[in-house]
Design a protein around this motif. Structure first.
Motif, PDB file in Angstrom:
ATOM      1  N   SER A 100      38.124  46.091  37.429  1.00 20.22           N
ATOM      2  CA  SER A 100      38.703  45.167  36.448  1.00 20.22           C
ATOM      3  C   SER A 100      40.169  44.868  36.729  1.00 20.22           C
ATOM      4  CB  SER A 100      38.579  45.750  35.032  1.00 20.22           C
ATOM      5  OG  SER A 100      39.515  46.806  34.848  1.00 20.22           O
ATOM      6  N   VAL A 101      40.804  45.620  37.613  1.00 16.03           N
ATOM      7  CA  VAL A 101      42.218  45.390  37.904  1.00 16.03           C
ATOM      8  C   VAL A 101      42.359  44.061  38.652  1.00 16.03           C
ATOM      9  CG1 VAL A 101      44.256  46.239  39.119  1.00 16.03           C
ATOM     10  CG2 VAL A 101      42.745  47.843  37.945  1.00 16.03           C
ATOM     11  N   SER A 102      43.184  43.184  38.099  1.00 22.05           N
ATOM     12  CA  SER A 102      43.379  41.855  38.682  1.00 22.05           C
ATOM     13  C   SER A 102      44.871  41.541  38.674  1.00 22.05           C
ATOM     14  CB  SER A 102      42.614  40.826  37.854  1.00 22.05           C
ATOM     15  OG  SER A 102      42.868  39.527  38.320  1.00 22.05           O
ATOM     16  N   CYS A 103      45.338  40.864  39.717  1.00 21.95           N
ATOM     17  CA  CYS A 103      46.766  40.537  39.812  1.00 21.95           C
ATOM     18  C   CYS A 103      46.969  39.040  39.993  1.00 21.95           C
ATOM     19  CB  CYS A 103      47.408  41.284  40.982  1.00 21.95           C
ATOM     20  SG  CYS A 103      47.514  43.054  40.683  1.00 21.95           S
ATOM     21  N   TRP A 104      48.038  38.551  39.409  1.00 20.83           N
ATOM     22  CA  TRP A 104      48.485  37.171  39.577  1.00 20.83           C
ATOM     23  C   TRP A 104      49.994  37.217  39.651  1.00 20.83           C
ATOM     24  CZ3 TRP A 104      51.603  33.781  36.806  1.00 20.83           C
ATOM     25  CH2 TRP A 104      51.528  32.431  37.187  1.00 20.83           C
ATOM     26  N   HIS A 105      50.554  36.836  40.792  1.00 26.07           N
ATOM     27  CA  HIS A 105      51.987  36.888  41.065  1.00 26.07           C
ATOM     28  C   HIS A 105      52.510  38.289  40.778  1.00 26.07           C
ATOM     29  CE1 HIS A 105      52.734  32.348  41.397  1.00 26.07           C
ATOM     30  NE2 HIS A 105      51.441  32.533  41.344  1.00 26.07           N
TER      31      HIS A 105
END
Length: 194
Positions: free
Chosen positions: A135-140
């Motif tokens: 579930s770990v998600s990154c954006w910038h």
């Protein structure tokens, strides 16, 4: 009743004559000075070691150093070999300007996405709860993670990265407004633009 302390006084006087002076002041003063001198030397040595370490780190990270050579990937086509009639290359080195260590792209550099375990250390999750690694998600410089525990939940945890402080817990909830987070451009998957 009279005490006969005369013999005791005489014995103490005899002992004092044979023992010399019991002046501990001078001895204590010498020991104190030696201790202070050792402390000064140890502090000076530690300071010199710190200066050398910091100076070495600064010299190592100096922007004036040339960039390491770029090794081309194996998938590129090889350069054509010179024809037999061409002259052999000269042995004198050419003076070419040093490569710039600045990136060629003007795109900002974003941090690597943290692991679920790293994010768990930044929050105070309830007992028997953890973040689902997938579930770990990154954006910038933002990261989200969904928690899992004995009771169902519908929110996500939001983390923000800043240079100098690293990843930090920001907030948690089921929806976020991008403007409240200071995001005015892009399409982040965890907040809604107005």
């Amino acid at each position: 009743m009279t005490d006969d302390l005369g013999r005791l006084r005489q014995a103490m006087t005899d002992l004092a004559e044979h023992g010399g002076h019991a002046d501990m002041y001078e001895r204590t003063l010498r020991r104190s000075r030696r201790t202070q001198q050792r402390t000064r030397l140890a502090t000076a040595g530690a300071t010199a070691a710190a200066v050398v370490t910091i100076g070495g780190a600064i010299a190592y990270s100096s922007p004036d150093r040339p960039a390491p050579p770029v090794i081309p990937p194996a998938t590129q086509t090889p350069a054509p070999s010179p024809s037999p009639s061409s002259a052999a290359p000269s042995e004198t080195p050419t003076s070419s300007p040093p490569r710039s260590s600045a990136p060629t792209s003007h795109r900002p550099q974003y941090p690597d996405c943290p692991s679920a375990k790293t994010l768990e250390e930044l929050t105070d999750l309830p007992e028997d709860w953890h973040f689902i690694p997938s579930s770990v998600s990154c954006w910038h410089n933002w990261a989200t993670a969904a928690p899992k525990g004995p009771t169902p939940g519908d929110g996500i945890y939001l983390f923000h990265y800043r240079s100098g402080t690293g990843w930090r817990y920001h907030s948690q909830g089921s929806s976020f407004r991008c403007q409240d987070l200071g995001i005015t451009t892009g399409n982040p998957p965890f907040c809604e633009m107005d």
